[in-house]
Design a protein around this motif. Structure first.
Motif, PDB file in Angstrom:
ATOM      1  N   GLY A 100     -24.252   1.353   0.076  1.00  0.00           N
ATOM      2  CA  GLY A 100     -25.325   1.825  -0.798  1.00  0.00           C
ATOM      3  C   GLY A 100     -25.079   3.237  -1.299  1.00  0.00           C
ATOM      4  O   GLY A 100     -23.939   3.724  -1.329  1.00  0.00           O
ATOM      5  N   ASN A 101     -26.156   3.934  -1.669  1.00  0.00           N
ATOM      6  CA  ASN A 101     -26.032   5.264  -2.260  1.00  0.00           C
ATOM      7  C   ASN A 101     -26.189   6.396  -1.249  1.00  0.00           C
ATOM      8  O   ASN A 101     -26.059   7.558  -1.612  1.00  0.00           O
ATOM      9  CB  ASN A 101     -27.073   5.436  -3.370  1.00  0.00           C
ATOM     10  CG  ASN A 101     -26.737   4.603  -4.587  1.00  0.00           C
ATOM     11  OD1 ASN A 101     -25.562   4.464  -4.939  1.00  0.00           O
ATOM     12  ND2 ASN A 101     -27.744   4.018  -5.226  1.00  0.00           N
ATOM     13  N   ARG A 102     -26.471   6.069   0.008  1.00  0.00           N
ATOM     14  CA  ARG A 102     -26.706   7.123   1.005  1.00  0.00           C
ATOM     15  C   ARG A 102     -25.377   7.576   1.609  1.00  0.00           C
ATOM     16  O   ARG A 102     -25.127   7.434   2.791  1.00  0.00           O
ATOM     17  CB  ARG A 102     -27.663   6.619   2.085  1.00  0.00           C
ATOM     18  CG  ARG A 102     -29.027   6.224   1.530  1.00  0.00           C
ATOM     19  CD  ARG A 102     -29.985   5.832   2.642  1.00  0.00           C
ATOM     20  NE  ARG A 102     -29.524   4.652   3.365  1.00  0.00           N
ATOM     21  CZ  ARG A 102     -30.097   4.189   4.476  1.00  0.00           C
ATOM     22  NH1 ARG A 102     -31.126   4.823   4.998  1.00  0.00           N
ATOM     23  NH2 ARG A 102     -29.634   3.102   5.073  1.00  0.00           N
ATOM     24  N   SER A 132     -19.134   4.171  -1.212  1.00  0.00           N
ATOM     25  CA  SER A 132     -20.353   4.244  -2.004  1.00  0.00           C
ATOM     26  C   SER A 132     -19.967   4.564  -3.438  1.00  0.00           C
ATOM     27  O   SER A 132     -18.951   5.226  -3.683  1.00  0.00           O
ATOM     28  CB  SER A 132     -21.265   5.343  -1.449  1.00  0.00           C
ATOM     29  OG  SER A 132     -22.257   5.716  -2.395  1.00  0.00           O
ATOM     30  N   ARG A 168     -19.709  -6.986  -1.769  1.00  0.00           N
ATOM     31  CA  ARG A 168     -20.916  -6.173  -1.935  1.00  0.00           C
ATOM     32  C   ARG A 168     -21.828  -6.301  -0.718  1.00  0.00           C
ATOM     33  O   ARG A 168     -22.248  -7.385  -0.357  1.00  0.00           O
ATOM     34  CB  ARG A 168     -21.664  -6.606  -3.207  1.00  0.00           C
ATOM     35  CG  ARG A 168     -22.844  -5.702  -3.541  1.00  0.00           C
ATOM     36  CD  ARG A 168     -23.507  -6.114  -4.836  1.00  0.00           C
ATOM     37  NE  ARG A 168     -24.562  -5.191  -5.200  1.00  0.00           N
ATOM     38  CZ  ARG A 168     -25.294  -5.294  -6.312  1.00  0.00           C
ATOM     39  NH1 ARG A 168     -25.077  -6.284  -7.159  1.00  0.00           N
ATOM     40  NH2 ARG A 168     -26.251  -4.413  -6.567  1.00  0.00           N
ATOM     41  N   ASN A 170     -24.642  -4.026  -0.310  1.00  0.00           N
ATOM     42  CA  ASN A 170     -25.888  -3.295  -0.546  1.00  0.00           C
ATOM     43  C   ASN A 170     -26.311  -3.504  -1.996  1.00  0.00           C
ATOM     44  O   ASN A 170     -25.463  -3.569  -2.890  1.00  0.00           O
ATOM     45  CB  ASN A 170     -25.677  -1.803  -0.256  1.00  0.00           C
ATOM     46  CG  ASN A 170     -26.984  -1.038  -0.176  1.00  0.00           C
ATOM     47  OD1 ASN A 170     -27.648  -0.816  -1.184  1.00  0.00           O
ATOM     48  ND2 ASN A 170     -27.354  -0.622   1.026  1.00  0.00           N
ATOM     49  N   PHE A 171     -27.630  -3.582  -2.209  1.00  0.00           N
ATOM     50  CA  PHE A 171     -28.114  -3.817  -3.576  1.00  0.00           C
ATOM     51  C   PHE A 171     -28.799  -2.606  -4.185  1.00  0.00           C
ATOM     52  O   PHE A 171     -29.375  -2.699  -5.270  1.00  0.00           O
ATOM     53  CB  PHE A 171     -29.042  -5.032  -3.600  1.00  0.00           C
ATOM     54  CG  PHE A 171     -28.292  -6.328  -3.485  1.00  0.00           C
ATOM     55  CD1 PHE A 171     -27.596  -6.836  -4.561  1.00  0.00           C
ATOM     56  CD2 PHE A 171     -28.240  -7.011  -2.282  1.00  0.00           C
ATOM     57  CE1 PHE A 171     -26.872  -8.004  -4.461  1.00  0.00           C
ATOM     58  CE2 PHE A 171     -27.525  -8.189  -2.166  1.00  0.00           C
ATOM     59  CZ  PHE A 171     -26.844  -8.691  -3.266  1.00  0.00           C
ATOM     60  N   HIS A 172     -28.734  -1.469  -3.503  1.00  0.00           N
ATOM     61  CA  HIS A 172     -29.314  -0.247  -4.063  1.00  0.00           C
ATOM     62  C   HIS A 172     -28.264   0.488  -4.892  1.00  0.00           C
ATOM     63  O   HIS A 172     -27.933   1.643  -4.654  1.00  0.00           O
ATOM     64  CB  HIS A 172     -29.873   0.633  -2.947  1.00  0.00           C
ATOM     65  CG  HIS A 172     -30.952  -0.036  -2.159  1.00  0.00           C
ATOM     66  ND1 HIS A 172     -32.201  -0.306  -2.691  1.00  0.00           N
ATOM     67  CD2 HIS A 172     -30.971  -0.520  -0.891  1.00  0.00           C
ATOM     68  CE1 HIS A 172     -32.946  -0.917  -1.784  1.00  0.00           C
ATOM     69  NE2 HIS A 172     -32.227  -1.066  -0.687  1.00  0.00           N
ATOM     70  N   VAL A 173     -27.724  -0.230  -5.855  1.00  0.00           N
ATOM     71  CA  VAL A 173     -26.701   0.298  -6.757  1.00  0.00           C
ATOM     72  C   VAL A 173     -27.080  -0.141  -8.162  1.00  0.00           C
ATOM     73  O   VAL A 173     -27.512  -1.280  -8.359  1.00  0.00           O
ATOM     74  CB  VAL A 173     -25.296  -0.249  -6.405  1.00  0.00           C
ATOM     75  CG1 VAL A 173     -24.246   0.309  -7.341  1.00  0.00           C
ATOM     76  CG2 VAL A 173     -24.940   0.063  -4.946  1.00  0.00           C
ATOM     77  N   SER A 174     -26.939   0.758  -9.127  1.00  0.00           N
ATOM     78  CA  SER A 174     -27.346   0.417 -10.489  1.00  0.00           C
ATOM     79  C   SER A 174     -26.495  -0.722 -11.046  1.00  0.00           C
ATOM     80  O   SER A 174     -25.296  -0.823 -10.748  1.00  0.00           O
ATOM     81  CB  SER A 174     -27.228   1.639 -11.403  1.00  0.00           C
ATOM     82  OG  SER A 174     -25.883   1.897 -11.739  1.00  0.00           O
ATOM     83  N   GLU A 175     -27.110  -1.564 -11.860  1.00  0.00           N
ATOM     84  CA  GLU A 175     -26.387  -2.682 -12.459  1.00  0.00           C
ATOM     85  C   GLU A 175     -25.294  -2.207 -13.409  1.00  0.00           C
ATOM     86  O   GLU A 175     -24.293  -2.891 -13.600  1.00  0.00           O
ATOM     87  CB  GLU A 175     -27.374  -3.612 -13.184  1.00  0.00           C
ATOM     88  CG  GLU A 175     -28.253  -4.415 -12.236  1.00  0.00           C
ATOM     89  CD  GLU A 175     -27.438  -5.171 -11.189  1.00  0.00           C
ATOM     90  OE1 GLU A 175     -26.540  -5.944 -11.571  1.00  0.00           O
ATOM     91  OE2 GLU A 175     -27.690  -4.979  -9.986  1.00  0.00           O
ATOM     92  N   ASP A 242     -40.012  -9.983  -3.955  1.00  0.00           N
ATOM     93  CA  ASP A 242     -38.740  -9.298  -3.722  1.00  0.00           C
ATOM     94  C   ASP A 242     -38.610  -8.695  -2.324  1.00  0.00           C
ATOM     95  O   ASP A 242     -37.821  -7.781  -2.121  1.00  0.00           O
ATOM     96  CB  ASP A 242     -38.525  -8.208  -4.771  1.00  0.00           C
ATOM     97  CG  ASP A 242     -39.703  -7.241  -4.858  1.00  0.00           C
ATOM     98  OD1 ASP A 242     -40.654  -7.395  -4.065  1.00  0.00           O
ATOM     99  OD2 ASP A 242     -39.668  -6.336  -5.711  1.00  0.00           O
TER     100      ASP A 242
END
Length: 457
Positions: A100-102, A132, A168, A170-175, A242
């Protein structure tokens, strides 16, 4: 062939190969490592022992110049495979886990959670790293992250090329960034997207066979939708579109007089009784979230085990032949007086055969139900492949009602395996290994896992 790399202090791009390999390659060839590709002089290692006997534990040593190693971003200490064909030499595999982004949390201690996935590292070797999107230098095509050092069983910081395949996680990534990574890997980023419960419902509804296994569902956009479902089905369940793991659920049941509400939106569920339609409206109106990202669904009369409801978690994964297979099945039984079967919410796991025997003690033949379950899950996965995304792993939640009918509840792209870990640790490990084996099957080194798979069969 299995190789170990010896980096020598030369300022030109040169690779030294044993005679048996070098004679099949042009004098100038491209050396590929992940998505790095460098034009290189090919020379013969005069002192190399000529042998076709090599393995992960007994790799052949090749030499490359320091300049080439720096351009390719080679991690020297690892065991690799090498595939050569005329003007191309490929070293690898290079596979990455997208986190993810962390990025401030991603350190060697954090990455230990992925170490058990590398129990099959000796089947394919190569560079396996986690990263990341914040660690990507797009201008220089460089990725900063942590790689797995198999010899030390440790994760270490490093600088790497873009990988050949991305798993993949993690889904906290921009499309937008996902699209760039899909392009970079030529479509070899899997688990490329996730979907809401309602998006899944609408897509599966298009399949005539699968639609028979769907629970009547609608978006909960206002009070009227909920009231109409209550009028038709008497008992309904409200779910966030969701969220997973049973979070945010509320059950409303029409009684002879008024309504019974079981509210699981907080840690401890609340049970309340509403006297009439006016009381129902008063309960619904301040809970605006029910009309924003929620769906309403017919509540099923589920089969029970010792007075507790259960569902079936089926893990479907693509194997080294790129075919959907079932790698694990568990039944998750809710804790007493709860409708939430998730292990994280107090549920526990049972093998399917044990669960079916407990749920239907008078029925001796379980084979037909198991065949129906297998058929349903395989048809679901093949249908999802038509979505235009790249999937390789699903955790399917399937309900069994009191009449032994199967119902598809939901599908998770990144399922958890807590129940398997306690129930059958070897099976748990096999589930953890399979995505990396699939990832290798998408590279030039597919034979190292496909041959092993054929051997096991």
């Amino acid at each position: 062939m299995w190789i170990k790399i010896d980096v020598i202090d030369l300022e030109a791009n040169i690779i030294y190969l044993p005679t048996t390999i070098a004679k099949t390659i042009t004098e100038v060839a491209f050396v590929c490592f992940g998505k790095k590709k460098v034009l290189t002089q090919v020379q013969v290692m005069e002192d190399a022992a000529v042998t076709d006997v090599h393995s992960f534990n007994n790799p052949m040593t090749i030499k490359i110049s320091k300049e080439l190693a720096n351009e390719l971003l080679i991690v020297e200490s690892l065991i690799y495979q090498l595939v050569a064909d005329k003007g191309n030499i490929v070293i690898g595999p290079v596979i990455a886990l997208l986190l993810g982004n962390r990025s401030h949390l991603y350190n060697p201690y954090y990455m230990k959670k992925y170490s058990d996935r590398l129990g099959v590292y000796s089947k394919f070797g190569g560079l396996i790293y986690g990263f990341s999107c914040k660690g990507v230098d797009w201008d220089n095509n460089v990725v900063y992250g942590l790689y797995y050092d198999n010899e030390k069983s440790q994760w270490r910081y490093g600088k790497f090329p873009f990988p050949s395949v991305i798993y993949r996680r993690n889904f906290h990534v921009s499309e937008r960034l996902i699209k760039k990574l899909i392009d970079v890997t030529d479509g070899r980023l899997f688990n490329s997207t996730r979907f809401t419960k309602y998006e899944l419902y609408k897509f599966v509804e298009k399949n005539k066979f699968l639609s028979n296994y769907l629970i009547p569902t609608e978006l909960s956009v206002n009070e009227s939708v909920i009231k109409n479902f209550l009028k038709e089905y008497k008992k309904v369940i409200l779910k966030p579109i969701d969220l997973s793991r049973g979070r945010g659920i509320c059950v409303i049941e029409e009684k002879q007089k008024g309504y019974k509400v079981l509210d699981y939106r907080n840690t401890e569920y609340l049970e309340k009784y509403l006297d009439d339609d006016d009381a129902l409206e008063i309960f619904l109106k301040p809970n605006r979230s029910f009309f924003e990202k929620y769906l309403v669904q017919k509540h099923l009369e589920l089969a029970m085990i010792d007075g507790s409801c259960f569902d079936v978690r089926v893990v479907m994964q693509k194997d080294s032949n790129k075919v959907w297979i079932c790698t694990g099945i568990e039944c998750r039984v809710a804790k007493k007086d709860s409708l939430i079967t998730n292990i994280s919410r107090g549920g526990y796991a049972l093998p399917l055969s044990v669960a079916l025997t407990k749920a239907f003690p008078d029925e001796s033949n379980q084979k037909l139900l198991m065949q129906q379950l297998d058929n349903l899950c395989k048809k679901f996965c093949n249908h999802m492949d038509q979505m235009g995304e790249h999937f390789a792993e699903f955790g399917l939640d399937v309900a069994v009602d009191i009449n032994k009918n199967l119902w598809l509840i939901e599908a998770n792209v990144l399922p958890s395996f807590k129940g398997f870990k306690g129930m059958d640790y070897n099976n748990y490990l096999n589930i953890r290994y399979t995505p990396l084996i699939y990832a290798v099957s998408l590279t030039e080194f597919y034979e190292s896992v496909s041959l092993e798979s054929d051997k096991e069969e």
